[in-house]
Design a protein around this motif. Structure first.
Motif, mmCIF file in Angstrom:
data_model
loop_
_atom_site.group_PDB
_atom_site.id
_atom_site.type_symbol
_atom_site.label_atom_id
_atom_site.label_comp_id
_atom_site.label_asym_id
_atom_site.label_seq_id
_atom_site.Cartn_x
_atom_site.Cartn_y
_atom_site.Cartn_z
ATOM 1 N N GLY A 192 0.837 -1.190 0.000
ATOM 2 C CA GLY A 192 0.000 0.000 0.000
ATOM 3 C C GLY A 192 0.869 1.236 0.000
ATOM 4 O O GLY A 192 2.031 1.192 0.397
ATOM 5 N N MET A 193 0.299 2.334 -0.474
ATOM 6 C CA MET A 193 1.006 3.603 -0.445
ATOM 7 C C MET A 193 0.047 4.685 0.014
ATOM 8 O O MET A 193 -1.175 4.542 -0.102
ATOM 9 N N ALA A 194 0.615 5.753 0.523
ATOM 10 C CA ALA A 194 -0.229 6.809 1.077
ATOM 11 C C ALA A 194 0.447 8.162 0.959
ATOM 12 O O ALA A 194 1.654 8.252 0.725
ATOM 13 N N TRP A 195 -0.366 9.179 1.119
ATOM 14 C CA TRP A 195 0.114 10.549 1.233
ATOM 15 C C TRP A 195 -0.283 11.085 2.606
ATOM 16 O O TRP A 195 -1.424 10.926 3.041
ATOM 17 N N PHE A 196 0.685 11.706 3.247
ATOM 18 C CA PHE A 196 0.474 12.428 4.494
ATOM 19 C C PHE A 196 0.948 13.860 4.282
ATOM 20 O O PHE A 196 1.676 14.144 3.334
ATOM 21 N N ARG A 197 0.566 14.726 5.196
ATOM 22 C CA ARG A 197 1.099 16.082 5.147
ATOM 23 C C ARG A 197 1.369 16.566 6.563
ATOM 24 O O ARG A 197 0.778 16.083 7.523
ATOM 25 N N GLN A 198 2.294 17.521 6.648
ATOM 26 C CA GLN A 198 2.613 18.100 7.942
ATOM 27 C C GLN A 198 2.792 19.600 7.786
ATOM 28 O O GLN A 198 3.689 20.050 7.063
ATOM 29 N N ALA A 199 1.949 20.337 8.449
ATOM 30 C CA ALA A 199 2.043 21.791 8.459
ATOM 31 C C ALA A 199 2.902 22.226 9.638
ATOM 32 O O ALA A 199 3.049 21.477 10.612
ATOM 33 N N PRO A 200 3.473 23.411 9.568
ATOM 34 C CA PRO A 200 4.335 23.893 10.666
ATOM 35 C C PRO A 200 3.599 23.873 12.001
ATOM 36 O O PRO A 200 2.470 24.368 12.116
ATOM 37 N N GLY A 201 4.240 23.256 12.991
ATOM 38 C CA GLY A 201 3.663 23.214 14.322
ATOM 39 C C GLY A 201 2.551 22.207 14.503
ATOM 40 O O GLY A 201 1.938 22.150 15.572
ATOM 41 N N LYS A 202 2.288 21.404 13.489
ATOM 42 C CA LYS A 202 1.208 20.415 13.579
ATOM 43 C C LYS A 202 1.748 19.010 13.369
ATOM 44 O O LYS A 202 2.838 18.822 12.847
ATOM 45 N N GLU A 203 0.944 18.025 13.778
ATOM 46 C CA GLU A 203 1.339 16.644 13.586
ATOM 47 C C GLU A 203 1.118 16.224 12.137
ATOM 48 O O GLU A 203 0.344 16.825 11.396
ATOM 49 N N ARG A 204 1.817 15.143 11.757
ATOM 50 C CA ARG A 204 1.627 14.595 10.436
ATOM 51 C C ARG A 204 0.200 14.067 10.310
ATOM 52 O O ARG A 204 -0.307 13.406 11.216
ATOM 53 N N GLU A 205 -0.417 14.347 9.168
ATOM 54 C CA GLU A 205 -1.848 14.098 8.981
ATOM 55 C C GLU A 205 -2.069 13.260 7.731
ATOM 56 O O GLU A 205 -1.585 13.601 6.645
ATOM 57 N N PHE A 206 -2.836 12.187 7.865
ATOM 58 C CA PHE A 206 -3.171 11.316 6.736
ATOM 59 C C PHE A 206 -4.027 12.062 5.723
ATOM 60 O O PHE A 206 -4.958 12.797 6.097
ATOM 61 N N GLN A 207 -3.737 11.829 4.431
ATOM 62 C CA GLN A 207 -4.523 12.419 3.361
ATOM 63 C C GLN A 207 -5.241 11.358 2.531
ATOM 64 O O GLN A 207 -6.445 11.475 2.291
ATOM 65 N N ALA A 208 -4.504 10.377 2.050
ATOM 66 C CA ALA A 208 -5.100 9.378 1.172
ATOM 67 C C ALA A 208 -4.193 8.156 1.095
ATOM 68 O O ALA A 208 -2.980 8.271 1.317
ATOM 69 N N ALA A 209 -4.797 7.006 0.785
ATOM 70 C CA ALA A 209 -4.032 5.776 0.658
ATOM 71 C C ALA A 209 -4.604 4.925 -0.463
ATOM 72 O O ALA A 209 -5.774 5.087 -0.838
ATOM 73 N N ILE A 210 -3.773 4.018 -0.962
ATOM 74 C CA ILE A 210 -4.201 3.146 -2.048
ATOM 75 C C ILE A 210 -3.630 1.755 -1.839
ATOM 76 O O ILE A 210 -2.453 1.605 -1.495
ATOM 77 N N ASN A 211 -4.487 0.749 -2.005
ATOM 78 C CA ASN A 211 -4.050 -0.640 -1.988
ATOM 79 C C ASN A 211 -3.343 -0.903 -3.310
ATOM 80 O O ASN A 211 -3.943 -0.756 -4.374
ATOM 81 N N TRP A 212 -2.072 -1.265 -3.224
ATOM 82 C CA TRP A 212 -1.271 -1.341 -4.451
ATOM 83 C C TRP A 212 -1.760 -2.419 -5.404
ATOM 84 O O TRP A 212 -1.692 -2.266 -6.617
ATOM 85 N N SER A 213 -2.266 -3.519 -4.887
ATOM 86 C CA SER A 213 -2.673 -4.614 -5.772
ATOM 87 C C SER A 213 -4.093 -4.433 -6.308
ATOM 88 O O SER A 213 -4.360 -4.714 -7.480
ATOM 89 N N THR A 214 -5.011 -3.968 -5.483
ATOM 90 C CA THR A 214 -6.408 -3.862 -5.920
ATOM 91 C C THR A 214 -6.753 -2.482 -6.480
ATOM 92 O O THR A 214 -7.718 -2.345 -7.219
ATOM 93 N N GLY A 215 -5.964 -1.470 -6.080
ATOM 94 C CA GLY A 215 -6.283 -0.108 -6.490
ATOM 95 C C GLY A 215 -7.347 0.559 -5.641
ATOM 96 O O GLY A 215 -7.730 1.709 -5.916
#
Length: 128
Positions: free
Chosen positions: A33-56
């Motif tokens: 699986g793969m995912a995107w996270f983001r982190q703004a200044p002074g904030k914790e890392r935050e989940f954005q989106a993920a994808i199952n690599w085999s099924t999509g």
């Protein structure tokens, strides 16, 4: 070992769109699986989106549903994050992450511990 390299960040105005890319190299055939996270200044890392690599199958954070879309090109070992209608509060460093160990699943895809490999990050700045 899997390595990730992100690209596509930049400075845009509110309402604009950006597409982030993340290329996986090395033992990319072992990605679950793969995912995107983001982190703004002074904030914790935050989940954005993920994808199952085999099924999509894709998963998006409620806060970005309808604006952000994750996709993949398995032939290119690349995952994308299409970001539309960007807002100043989307300003952050965006990180790509991969799970090469098989932890990815429907109940944990949003948890950072699932992903053992992280990219260096790409800055997205949205001006008002």
């Amino acid at each position: 070992q899997v390595q990730l390299v992100e690209s596509g960040g930049g400075l845009v105005q509110a309402g604009d769109s950006l597409r982030l890319s993340c290329v996986a190299s090395g033992r990319s055939s072992r990605i679950y699986g793969m995912a995107w996270f983001r982190q703004a200044p002074g904030k914790e890392r935050e989940f954005q989106a993920a994808i199952n690599w085999s099924t999509g199958n894709t998963y998006h954070a409620d806060s970005v549903k309808g604006r952000f879309t994750i996709s993949r090109d398995a032939a290119k070992n690349t995952v994308y994050l299409q970001m539309n209608s960007l807002k100043p509060e989307d300003t952050a460093v965006y990180y790509c992450a991969a799970d090469p160990l098989g932890r990815f699943g429907r109940s944990v895809y949003y948890r950072s511990f699932v992903y053992d490999v992280w990219g260096q990050g790409t800055q997205v700045t949205v001006s008002s």
